[in-house]
Design an enzyme around this catalytic site. Sequence first.
Site, mmCIF file in Angstrom:
data_model
loop_
_atom_site.group_PDB
_atom_site.id
_atom_site.type_symbol
_atom_site.label_atom_id
_atom_site.label_comp_id
_atom_site.label_asym_id
_atom_site.label_seq_id
_atom_site.Cartn_x
_atom_site.Cartn_y
_atom_site.Cartn_z
ATOM 1 C CB SER A 240 -0.977 0.005 1.176
ATOM 2 O OG SER A 240 -0.317 -0.245 2.386
ATOM 3 C CG HIS A 270 -0.951 -5.263 2.003
ATOM 4 N ND1 HIS A 270 -0.315 -5.107 3.205
ATOM 5 C CD2 HIS A 270 -0.894 -4.029 1.395
ATOM 6 C CE1 HIS A 270 0.103 -3.851 3.324
ATOM 7 N NE2 HIS A 270 -0.248 -3.180 2.242
ATOM 8 C CG HIS A 317 5.453 -8.847 8.271
ATOM 9 N ND1 HIS A 317 6.427 -8.018 7.780
ATOM 10 C CD2 HIS A 317 4.312 -8.103 8.290
ATOM 11 C CE1 HIS A 317 5.907 -6.836 7.531
ATOM 12 N NE2 HIS A 317 4.626 -6.854 7.825
ATOM 13 N NE ARG A 326 1.619 -3.632 12.302
ATOM 14 C CZ ARG A 326 1.554 -3.803 10.983
ATOM 15 N NH1 ARG A 326 1.121 -2.818 10.218
ATOM 16 N NH2 ARG A 326 1.929 -4.937 10.419
ATOM 17 C CG ASP A 372 -3.799 -7.892 8.725
ATOM 18 O OD1 ASP A 372 -4.447 -6.862 8.924
ATOM 19 O OD2 ASP A 372 -2.861 -7.965 7.916
ATOM 20 N NE ARG A 398 -0.190 1.496 6.238
ATOM 21 C CZ ARG A 398 0.319 0.253 6.195
ATOM 22 N NH1 ARG A 398 0.631 -0.267 5.056
ATOM 23 N NH2 ARG A 398 0.524 -0.435 7.316
ATOM 24 N NE ARG A 418 10.952 2.922 -16.834
ATOM 25 C CZ ARG A 418 11.401 1.755 -17.280
ATOM 26 N NH1 ARG A 418 11.959 0.874 -16.465
ATOM 27 N NH2 ARG A 418 11.286 1.457 -18.558
HETATM 28 N N1 HAX Z 1 0.932 -19.584 6.186
HETATM 29 C C1 HAX Z 1 1.417 -20.503 5.315
HETATM 30 N N2 HAX Z 1 2.514 -20.314 4.591
HETATM 31 C C2 HAX Z 1 3.184 -19.184 4.766
HETATM 32 C C3 HAX Z 1 2.769 -18.207 5.672
HETATM 33 C C4 HAX Z 1 1.575 -18.435 6.387
HETATM 34 N N3 HAX Z 1 1.069 -17.538 7.227
HETATM 35 N N4 HAX Z 1 3.635 -17.167 5.637
HETATM 36 C C5 HAX Z 1 4.556 -17.497 4.711
HETATM 37 N N5 HAX Z 1 4.279 -18.708 4.176
HETATM 38 C C6 HAX Z 1 4.959 -19.379 3.084
HETATM 39 C C7 HAX Z 1 4.891 -18.508 1.846
HETATM 40 O O1 HAX Z 1 3.648 -18.653 1.174
HETATM 41 C C8 HAX Z 1 6.072 -19.015 1.036
HETATM 42 O O2 HAX Z 1 5.679 -20.235 0.444
HETATM 43 P P1 HAX Z 1 6.224 -20.660 -1.017
HETATM 44 O O3 HAX Z 1 7.704 -20.817 -0.854
HETATM 45 O O4 HAX Z 1 5.508 -21.917 -1.303
HETATM 46 O O5 HAX Z 1 5.878 -19.535 -1.941
HETATM 47 C C9 HAX Z 1 7.078 -19.322 2.140
HETATM 48 O O6 HAX Z 1 6.336 -19.496 3.356
HETATM 49 C C10 HAX Z 1 8.105 -18.232 2.340
HETATM 50 O O7 HAX Z 1 7.425 -17.014 2.573
HETATM 51 P P2 HAX Z 1 8.071 -15.867 3.477
HETATM 52 O O8 HAX Z 1 9.359 -15.448 2.823
HETATM 53 O O9 HAX Z 1 8.123 -16.280 4.892
HETATM 54 O O10 HAX Z 1 6.972 -14.725 3.402
HETATM 55 P P3 HAX Z 1 6.716 -13.660 2.243
HETATM 56 O O11 HAX Z 1 7.585 -12.492 2.499
HETATM 57 O O12 HAX Z 1 6.829 -14.270 0.889
HETATM 58 O O13 HAX Z 1 5.193 -13.311 2.457
HETATM 59 C C11 HAX Z 1 3.266 -12.799 3.716
HETATM 60 C C12 HAX Z 1 4.758 -12.552 3.545
HETATM 61 C C13 HAX Z 1 2.740 -11.841 4.759
HETATM 62 C C14 HAX Z 1 2.580 -12.516 2.374
HETATM 63 C C15 HAX Z 1 3.040 -14.256 4.158
HETATM 64 O O14 HAX Z 1 3.625 -14.470 5.428
HETATM 65 C C16 HAX Z 1 1.567 -14.641 4.196
HETATM 66 O O15 HAX Z 1 1.022 -15.042 3.155
HETATM 67 N N6 HAX Z 1 0.904 -14.540 5.379
HETATM 68 C C17 HAX Z 1 -0.536 -14.783 5.485
HETATM 69 C C18 HAX Z 1 -1.330 -13.600 4.973
HETATM 70 C C19 HAX Z 1 -1.196 -12.426 5.915
HETATM 71 O O16 HAX Z 1 -1.356 -12.538 7.117
HETATM 72 N N7 HAX Z 1 -0.931 -11.244 5.344
HETATM 73 C C20 HAX Z 1 -0.846 -9.990 6.129
HETATM 74 C C21 HAX Z 1 0.580 -9.574 6.385
HETATM 75 C C22 HAX Z 1 0.678 -8.275 7.155
HETATM 76 C C23 HAX Z 1 0.224 -7.161 6.304
HETATM 77 O O17 HAX Z 1 0.789 -6.773 5.297
HETATM 78 N N8 HAX Z 1 -0.885 -6.619 6.617
HETATM 79 O O18 HAX Z 1 -1.451 -5.725 5.842
#
Ligand code: HAX
Length: 435
Positions: A240, A270, A317, A326, A372, A398, A418
């Site tokens: 965002s 997100h 995260h 938070r 969240d 936000r 860019r």
């Molecule tokens: N559940 C299951 N698997 C998870 C996970 C979770 N909560 N968090 C990470 N992983 C997985 C990823 O999907 C990724 O899998 P692949 O290798 O198969 O692609 C692997 O673990 C490595 O990911 P990471 O490096 O630890 O995490 P990222 O930086 O790629 O992603 C995310 C960060 C927040 C998107 C991720 O932890 C996630 O999907 N969490 C659940 C959704 C969520 O709670 N989002 C809100 C985050 C906070 C925020 O921005 N709020 O707005």
Amino acid sequence: MSGLKDKLYEKIEAHRPRVKRLLSEYGDHVVSEVTVQQIIGGMRGIKSLITDISYLDPYEGIRYRGYTLPEVFEKLPKPPGSEMPYVEGLFYLLLTGDIPTDTQVADVVYDSINRRQLPKYVYEVIDAFPNHSHPMVILSAAVMSMQRESMFNLKYQRGMSKMDYWEPTYEDAMNLVAKLPVIGAYIYNKLYNKERIGYQDPTLDFGGNFAFMLGKEKPYDDVSRMYFIIHADHEGGNVSAHTGHLIASSLSDVYYSTSGMINGLAGPLHGLANQEVLRWIQELRTKMGDKLPSHEEMKDFVWKTLNSGQVIPGFGHAVLRKTDPRYQVQREFCLKHLPDDPLFEYVNILYDVVPDILREQGKAKNPWPNVDAHSGVIQWYYGLTQYDYYTVLFSIGRALGVLSNIIWDRALGYPLERPKSITTDMLEQIVGLKK
Ligand code: HAX
């Protein structure tokens, strides 16, 4: 000029030579290297953005202008009889880096109240949406519809010096910040609470008036203040914040930029994760009837979700490597105000079981809960059970950080963003896989 605007101008003037010096004397200095993993992996960890509004340490969590969340809550002025600070005070802090005095906050509250009124067509835009539209779509469109109000746009078309860009941007941002809770409340009332449409109290601050518009009694005013404050900023690279900054870098005004940042926030990885957490927990609650799940039953539910290829919403995260502060702020509120709430119990059991499971699964780099995981509990308790709406609350908060950043982007003359992209062939050549 208002007190806040004067102070901001002072700060801008003091900051400009720092950026100028960095560029002229150290422009070629190497800050970090980029790996193949980072290029393919969503640019994780590449130090390539600049913001002074907030900084996210992986182990400590967010600091706004150098202050941790507990410090922010302790130091900012509070409305009489309230537990939580004025949101207007936080905006002052984000913009200037200073903790405002009571008088300085009162000035911002007064200024903001005078900017709250929505043009009639915004109500019409919102009303034009069918009732089953997602609230984030309506919010994004309502913000976008106000683009014609942009003072930046008007002044740009008339011809304006680059040094002055920040000033109409500030006016646009102040107007939009003041209007966002009114838009958010109108969307809520139109979709779920029609008899409350039209209520506003011009004597109340940002959080107080939001609670009033929704028809919520105390302490929901404090819940609103707390929510908007904890969601305000998370440094520059999250979807965002980055989207808002990116769009604004083309000199699109704050209405385009904020609508775009709302669209980014609406993704389930997100901001929409707060809605997903509630949807997911309610699925289990339905299965369990009135009974609270045992730890074993919860583990089973979590594993089933993972084994079906889904993520556990509210955990993990991209930057944080510990429990999100938070999350802690909301947990402390619950311990004080709703310690026996069943949904709070669910979230606590999840906290007990999920990190071990994610560690055992071995994929997530951070097994701890993020903001969240907790956001829906308090809202549900105070009667906001329509969880599709939760990301609207996140968006209002936000916007404070995103708009502060955009004002400073303009003030410091940051250019069009860019970065360079390359092809897979080129990357294979760089690593020696291809000639
Ligand atoms: N559940 C299951 N698997 C998870 C996970 C979770 N909560 N968090 C990470 N992983 C997985 C990823 O999907 C990724 O899998 P692949 O290798 O198969 O692609 C692997 O673990 C490595 O990911 P990471 O490096 O630890 O995490 P990222 O930086 O790629 O992603 C995310 C960060 C927040 C998107 C991720 O932890 C996630 O999907 N969490 C659940 C959704 C969520 O709670 N989002 C809100 C985050 C906070 C925020 O921005 N709020 O707005």
